[in-house]
Design a protein around this motif. Structure first.
Motif, mmCIF file in Angstrom:
data_model
loop_
_atom_site.group_PDB
_atom_site.id
_atom_site.type_symbol
_atom_site.label_atom_id
_atom_site.label_comp_id
_atom_site.label_asym_id
_atom_site.label_seq_id
_atom_site.Cartn_x
_atom_site.Cartn_y
_atom_site.Cartn_z
ATOM 1 N N ASP A 19 0.820 -1.209 0.000
ATOM 2 C CA ASP A 19 0.000 0.000 0.000
ATOM 3 C C ASP A 19 0.857 1.263 0.000
ATOM 4 O O ASP A 19 0.444 2.298 -0.550
ATOM 5 N N ASN A 20 2.041 1.195 0.617
ATOM 6 C CA ASN A 20 2.949 2.348 0.601
ATOM 7 C C ASN A 20 3.307 2.743 -0.831
ATOM 8 O O ASN A 20 3.361 3.936 -1.173
ATOM 9 N N LYS B 29 0.473 4.572 -2.401
ATOM 10 C CA LYS B 29 0.400 5.962 -1.947
ATOM 11 C C LYS B 29 1.414 6.834 -2.682
ATOM 12 O O LYS B 29 1.122 7.971 -3.055
ATOM 13 N N GLU C 206 0.242 7.655 -6.095
ATOM 14 C CA GLU C 206 -0.868 8.604 -6.082
ATOM 15 C C GLU C 206 -0.414 10.030 -5.786
ATOM 16 O O GLU C 206 -1.004 10.992 -6.310
ATOM 17 N N GLN C 207 0.642 10.199 -4.967
ATOM 18 C CA GLN C 207 0.935 11.518 -4.430
ATOM 19 C C GLN C 207 2.272 12.138 -4.859
ATOM 20 O O GLN C 207 2.450 13.349 -4.714
ATOM 21 N N LEU D 143 4.603 10.064 3.550
ATOM 22 C CA LEU D 143 3.460 9.445 2.887
ATOM 23 C C LEU D 143 3.239 8.009 3.314
ATOM 24 O O LEU D 143 2.149 7.475 3.149
ATOM 25 N N THR D 144 4.282 7.391 3.851
ATOM 26 C CA THR D 144 4.221 5.948 4.055
ATOM 27 C C THR D 144 4.224 5.561 5.528
ATOM 28 O O THR D 144 4.681 6.297 6.393
#
Length: 243
Positions: free
Chosen positions: A7-8, A11, A14-15, A189-190
């Protein structure tokens, strides 16, 4: 793969605006990242008629350039990475993409070459490493090659850091890293992942023993010190013998 790390990467896709940073590399590694492509081409003995599987393709930093050297390439990664990658390859005719965790995906295709670059270290434990490699090799045609590359080996790192040269290089790297981290201060972010496998000489050699015992040729390949973290990392090449 560990869900947190998986999932990191989603993210980041996405960012972040930097494809280099999405691949968990720093700006200071920009030039050395460009050297990965010829290294992979040589180790996989890539041919223009090859069908390639790129497991953990991220935003396509390796997949896109490798697509020019092969008949077809399939990339697998987090849905956010795949969505970003689709924006980079709109007119490509030989790139296929699958979203999801490789361990959960059912892909009945066979491949001449398989690339898994800087991925194994993000698996949860040793058991998952062996399951992951076994599944990948099930898709490898006779005579095909699979490269599990950029593996951080703690034993190799310890040997390197004992040398005067290793201490000097590490000191310089830590200084540069500190500057990069300072420039990113406040940006997080992670989520930190505590449950990740640790590679050492013992695990690497057990992978060779396991795959050779299953009928494959397998080798440890040195990483060029010109690559991003070549002093402390190495590759495992597995070849499926011809029928």
């Amino acid at each position: 793969m560990s869900k947190i790390t998986f999932d990191n990467y989603g993210k980041k896709a996405e960012q972040l605006d930097s494809y280099l940073e999405i691949a968990s590399r720093h700006s200071m590694m920009d030039e050395s990242e460009k050297l990965i492509i010829p290294d992979v081409i040589m180790k996989l003995a890539l041919q223009p008629y090859d069908r390639i599987l790129d497991i953990g393709c991220g935003a396509g930093n390796l997949l896109i350039p490798l697509s020019f050297f092969a008949k077809e390439i399939t990339g697998i990664d987090h849905s956010s990475c795949i969505e970003l990658l689709r924006t980079r390859i709109r007119k490509s005719q030989n790139i296929l993409l699958l979203s999801g965790n490789f361990l959960d995906i059912v892909d009945k295709n066979n491949y001449d070459k398989i690339l898994c670059y800087s991925v194994l270290q993000y698996l949860a434990d040793e058991k998952e490493v062996f399951i992951f490699i076994k599944k990948a090799l099930e898709s490898l045609v006779p005579g095909g090659r699979a490269l599990f590359a950029d593996i951080p080996n703690t034993s190799k790192k310890e040997r390197f850091l004992k040398s005067n040269y290793g201490k000097k290089v590490d000191s310089e790297y830590q200084s540069l890293l500190k500057d990069v981290q300072k420039s990113k201060e406040g940006v997080n972010l992670t989520e930190k992942d505590e449950d990740l496998v640790q590679f050492d000489d013992d695990l690497v050699l057990r992978i060779l023993k396991e795959t050779r015992g299953n009928g494959y040729h397998s080798y440890v390949l040195d990483q060029s010190t010109n690559l991003c973290l070549g002093h402390t990392r190495e590759d495992i090449l597995i070849v499926n013998p011809e029928d």
